[in-house]
Design a protein around this motif. Structure first.
Motif, PDB file in Angstrom:
ATOM      1  N   GLU A  28      -1.218  -2.123 -93.577  1.00  0.00           N
ATOM      2  CA  GLU A  28      -2.102  -2.848 -94.491  1.00  0.00           C
ATOM      3  C   GLU A  28      -2.143  -1.781 -95.961  1.00  0.00           C
ATOM      4  OE1 GLU A  28      -5.919  -4.383 -93.514  1.00  0.00           O
ATOM      5  OE2 GLU A  28      -5.333  -4.552 -91.484  1.00  0.00           O
ATOM      6  N   ILE A  29      -1.677  -0.623 -95.838  1.00  0.00           N
ATOM      7  CA  ILE A  29      -1.967   0.364 -96.965  1.00  0.00           C
ATOM      8  C   ILE A  29      -0.555   0.266 -97.409  1.00  0.00           C
ATOM      9  CG2 ILE A  29      -2.696   2.423 -97.741  1.00  0.00           C
ATOM     10  CD1 ILE A  29      -4.325   2.571 -95.223  1.00  0.00           C
ATOM     11  N   PRO A  30      -0.410   0.151 -98.921  1.00  0.00           N
ATOM     12  CA  PRO A  30       0.923   0.257 -99.462  1.00  0.00           C
ATOM     13  C   PRO A  30       1.334   1.676 -99.781  1.00  0.00           C
ATOM     14  CG  PRO A  30      -0.649  -0.581-101.143  1.00  0.00           C
ATOM     15  CD  PRO A  30      -1.407  -0.382 -99.744  1.00  0.00           C
ATOM     16  N   LYS A  31       2.689   2.041 -99.541  1.00  0.00           N
ATOM     17  CA  LYS A  31       3.300   3.412 -99.930  1.00  0.00           C
ATOM     18  C   LYS A  31       3.797   3.358-101.182  1.00  0.00           C
ATOM     19  CE  LYS A  31       4.325   5.202 -95.359  1.00  0.00           C
ATOM     20  NZ  LYS A  31       5.357   5.847 -94.236  1.00  0.00           N
ATOM     21  N   ASN A  32       4.105   2.075-101.809  1.00  0.00           N
ATOM     22  CA  ASN A  32       4.511   2.345-103.266  1.00  0.00           C
ATOM     23  C   ASN A  32       3.434   2.137-104.184  1.00  0.00           C
ATOM     24  OD1 ASN A  32       3.734  -0.153-102.761  1.00  0.00           O
ATOM     25  ND2 ASN A  32       5.470  -1.558-103.933  1.00  0.00           N
ATOM     26  N   LYS A  33       2.257   2.487-103.941  1.00  0.00           N
ATOM     27  CA  LYS A  33       1.086   2.602-105.152  1.00  0.00           C
ATOM     28  C   LYS A  33       0.381   3.962-104.609  1.00  0.00           C
ATOM     29  CE  LYS A  33       0.383  -2.228-105.426  1.00  0.00           C
ATOM     30  NZ  LYS A  33      -0.665  -3.561-105.596  1.00  0.00           N
TER      31      LYS A  33
ATOM     32  N   LEU B  97      -3.273   9.843 -93.648  1.00  0.00           N
ATOM     33  CA  LEU B  97      -2.296   9.287 -94.496  1.00  0.00           C
ATOM     34  C   LEU B  97      -0.967  10.168 -94.700  1.00  0.00           C
ATOM     35  CD1 LEU B  97      -4.326   6.850 -96.873  1.00  0.00           C
ATOM     36  CD2 LEU B  97      -3.260   6.169 -94.928  1.00  0.00           C
ATOM     37  N   ARG B  98      -1.401  11.360 -95.204  1.00  0.00           N
ATOM     38  CA  ARG B  98      -0.468  12.225 -95.298  1.00  0.00           C
ATOM     39  C   ARG B  98       0.408  12.695 -94.134  1.00  0.00           C
ATOM     40  NH1 ARG B  98      -0.479  14.624-100.529  1.00  0.00           N
ATOM     41  NH2 ARG B  98      -2.401  14.196-101.617  1.00  0.00           N
ATOM     42  N   GLN B  99      -0.134  12.670 -92.946  1.00  0.00           N
ATOM     43  CA  GLN B  99       0.446  12.936 -91.700  1.00  0.00           C
ATOM     44  C   GLN B  99       1.576  11.700 -91.593  1.00  0.00           C
ATOM     45  OE1 GLN B  99      -2.679  13.836 -89.185  1.00  0.00           O
ATOM     46  NE2 GLN B  99      -3.133  15.796 -90.065  1.00  0.00           N
ATOM     47  N   HIS B 100       1.237  10.613 -91.935  1.00  0.00           N
ATOM     48  CA  HIS B 100       1.934   9.492 -91.733  1.00  0.00           C
ATOM     49  C   HIS B 100       2.742   9.022 -92.729  1.00  0.00           C
ATOM     50  CE1 HIS B 100      -0.680   8.773 -88.372  1.00  0.00           C
ATOM     51  NE2 HIS B 100      -0.017   8.184 -87.868  1.00  0.00           N
ATOM     52  N   GLY B 101       3.077   9.972 -93.831  1.00  0.00           N
ATOM     53  CA  GLY B 101       4.193   9.522 -94.949  1.00  0.00           C
ATOM     54  C   GLY B 101       3.675   9.348 -96.208  1.00  0.00           C
ATOM     55  N   TRP B 102       2.403   9.363 -96.347  1.00  0.00           N
ATOM     56  CA  TRP B 102       1.948   9.094 -97.774  1.00  0.00           C
ATOM     57  C   TRP B 102       2.169  10.144 -98.709  1.00  0.00           C
ATOM     58  CZ3 TRP B 102       0.923   5.540 -93.825  1.00  0.00           C
ATOM     59  CH2 TRP B 102       0.693   4.240 -94.242  1.00  0.00           C
ATOM     60  N   THR B 103       2.461  10.150 -99.905  1.00  0.00           N
ATOM     61  CA  THR B 103       2.444  11.092-100.725  1.00  0.00           C
ATOM     62  C   THR B 103       1.461  11.111-101.751  1.00  0.00           C
ATOM     63  OG1 THR B 103       4.335  10.468-101.905  1.00  0.00           O
ATOM     64  CG2 THR B 103       4.780  11.947 -99.983  1.00  0.00           C
ATOM     65  N   ASP B 104       1.570  10.033-102.406  1.00  0.00           N
ATOM     66  CA  ASP B 104       0.714   9.725-103.493  1.00  0.00           C
ATOM     67  C   ASP B 104      -0.706   9.097-103.195  1.00  0.00           C
ATOM     68  OD1 ASP B 104      -0.152   9.601-106.129  1.00  0.00           O
ATOM     69  OD2 ASP B 104       1.117   7.817-106.755  1.00  0.00           O
ATOM     70  N   VAL B 105      -1.467  10.043-102.716  1.00  0.00           N
ATOM     71  CA  VAL B 105      -2.832   9.841-102.005  1.00  0.00           C
ATOM     72  C   VAL B 105      -3.933  10.782-102.534  1.00  0.00           C
ATOM     73  CG1 VAL B 105      -2.249  10.867 -99.803  1.00  0.00           C
ATOM     74  CG2 VAL B 105      -4.243   9.211-100.257  1.00  0.00           C
ATOM     75  N   HIS B 106      -5.034  10.179-102.880  1.00  0.00           N
ATOM     76  CA  HIS B 106      -6.138  11.125-103.575  1.00  0.00           C
ATOM     77  C   HIS B 106      -7.459  10.895-102.889  1.00  0.00           C
ATOM     78  CE1 HIS B 106      -2.921  12.347-106.696  1.00  0.00           C
ATOM     79  NE2 HIS B 106      -2.853  10.896-106.590  1.00  0.00           N
TER      80      HIS B 106
END
Length: 399
Positions: free
Chosen positions: A69-74, A93-102
């Motif tokens: 449910e959480i987009p990776k392109n945003k 999220l970072r451990q599952h591939g998300w990079t632009d997360v704060h």
């Protein structure tokens, strides 16, 4: 481990190592909704109590099962209450591939306080380093009459008088009729009201004082009380000054233990220098009855109340463990053994200390209690009498 210096050090270490990329509340405000996704990882109950506008709720305990449910392109902004759960969600999220997360620094609590509208908003204009523009008072724009010196729209109309016959009405009927008549006339007009309720004489004085209207006269003739009240002028101040040195108590119960509590508090307040008012209503009237019976003619219902209710204060029962009066007898014996004043002595102490005792006129009428049955020093009043005292007091108790 929870030392502030240690916490700051660990947070800084996480940032330097790239384990977290925090964001402040003001930057969240400027995000583009089209390119960002705000994620609230608190519980559903917390989310329902309030959240950042546009945020989606996926509790931290469910986030691993709802990653789709959480987009990776945003740009993903994660937040919780104060930041801890947000940090854990960011790590997942970072451990599952998300990079632009704060992670939002300080969480929702910081965002809520920082974005809350201030109480002085709108008072000052945005003028840095310059004198603020003053808003002229409406009074300066009014036209004043010569002679009276009053604004034209507040000049008394001496010929406007309303007459009200409230005879037969019991408290608070006459006062309600007076209020209704006052609302129907212009400032400076007068209301002439007649009532047979004995408590009205005290009530109308209290009501006029409380509402800042002017009691011009009050007469009593053949059981009819007639008052003339003039409506306040519009420019008069209607604020009520709170007296930090006053206390009021409503005494509703005729239980001995509650009566004791009432007079312990009243005597304590009086000894502390407070102007103390006790308002006795319904069952509480039994506390004020004389020990020696006074012959008073009563109707059938009045006699029924007299038979069923305590005759005077020493006949009061306990609210618990009364046991047919045995509990009350034991309580009084125990008080005497511990050298605690009896309830009768407490009442006398209160009167001698200047405690004001007011019996509710309406309750007296309903329960068939006459003034002759009450101890000396008790006033008769109604709802306006109590409201005047309560509105000026900073301590109000119901017992």
């Amino acid at each position: 481990a929870k030392d502030p210096v240690n916490i700051v050090g660990m947070a800084a270490d996480n940032m330097l190592r790239g384990l977290t990329d925090p964001i402040t509340w003001d930057k969240v405000q400027s995000l583009n909704p089209e390119t960002s996704y705000i994620l609230d990882v608190r519980t559903q109950e917390e989310y329902q109590l309030g959240t950042i506008p546009g945020a989606k709720n996926i509790p931290l305990t469910e986030i691993r099962d709802r990653l789709r449910e959480i987009p990776k392109n945003k740009t993903v902004i994660v937040f919780c209450g104060v930041g801890l759960r947000g940090y854990l969600a960011e790590r997942i999220l970072r451990q599952h591939g998300w990079t632009d997360v704060h992670n939002l620094m300080g969480g929702y609590k910081t965002w809520e306080l920082a974005t809350e509208k201030q109480s002085n908003t709108g008072i000052y204009e945005k003028q840095i380093g310059t004198t603020q523009k003053s808003i002229p008072l409406a009074m300066l724009q009014k036209t004043f009459n010569e002679g009276s010196g009053m604004p034209e729209d507040t000049t008394p109309h001496s010929n406007q008088t309303v007459t009200i016959n409230a005879c037969g009405l019991q408290c608070p009927g006459p006062i309600m009729q007076l209020k209704k008549a006052m609302d129907s006339i212009e400032a400076g007009g007068s209301v002439v009201i007649s009532a047979t309720d004995p408590g009205f004489a005290r009530d109308v004085e209290a009501w006029a004082s409380m509402t800042k209207n002017e009691l011009l006269s009050l007469n009593a003739e053949r059981g009819i009380y007639t008052a003339v009240v003039r409506k306040k002028l519009l420019i008069q101040d209607n604020s009520i000054q709170i007296d930090s040195n006053s206390a009021t108590l409503i005494v509703f119960s005729d239980d001995l233990d509650k009566a004791l509590a009432s007079f312990v508090l009243a005597n304590g307040a009086a000894s502390a220098g407070k102007k103390t008012t006790m308002f006795f209503t319904f069952w509480g009237l039994s506390i004020l009855k004389k020990r020696k019976k006074t012959h008073v003619k009563k109707d059938f219902m009045g006699r029924m109340f007299s038979w069923m209710l305590p005759g005077y204060v020493n006949e009061l029962g306990l609210s618990k463990m009364n046991m047919g009066g045995m509990g009350s007898w034991m309580m009084q014996k125990r008080m005497a053994a511990k050298k605690v004043d009896s309830i009768e002595q407490m009442i006398q102490n209160a009167l001698q200390s200047g405690v004001r005792m007011v019996a509710c006129q309406m309750s007296m009428d309903v329960m068939g209690v006459s003034k002759e049955e009450l101890i000396d020093g008790v006033e008769i009043g109604g709802v306006a009498t109590y409201m005047e005292a309560a509105s000026k007091s900073n301590i109000n108790l119901f017992i």
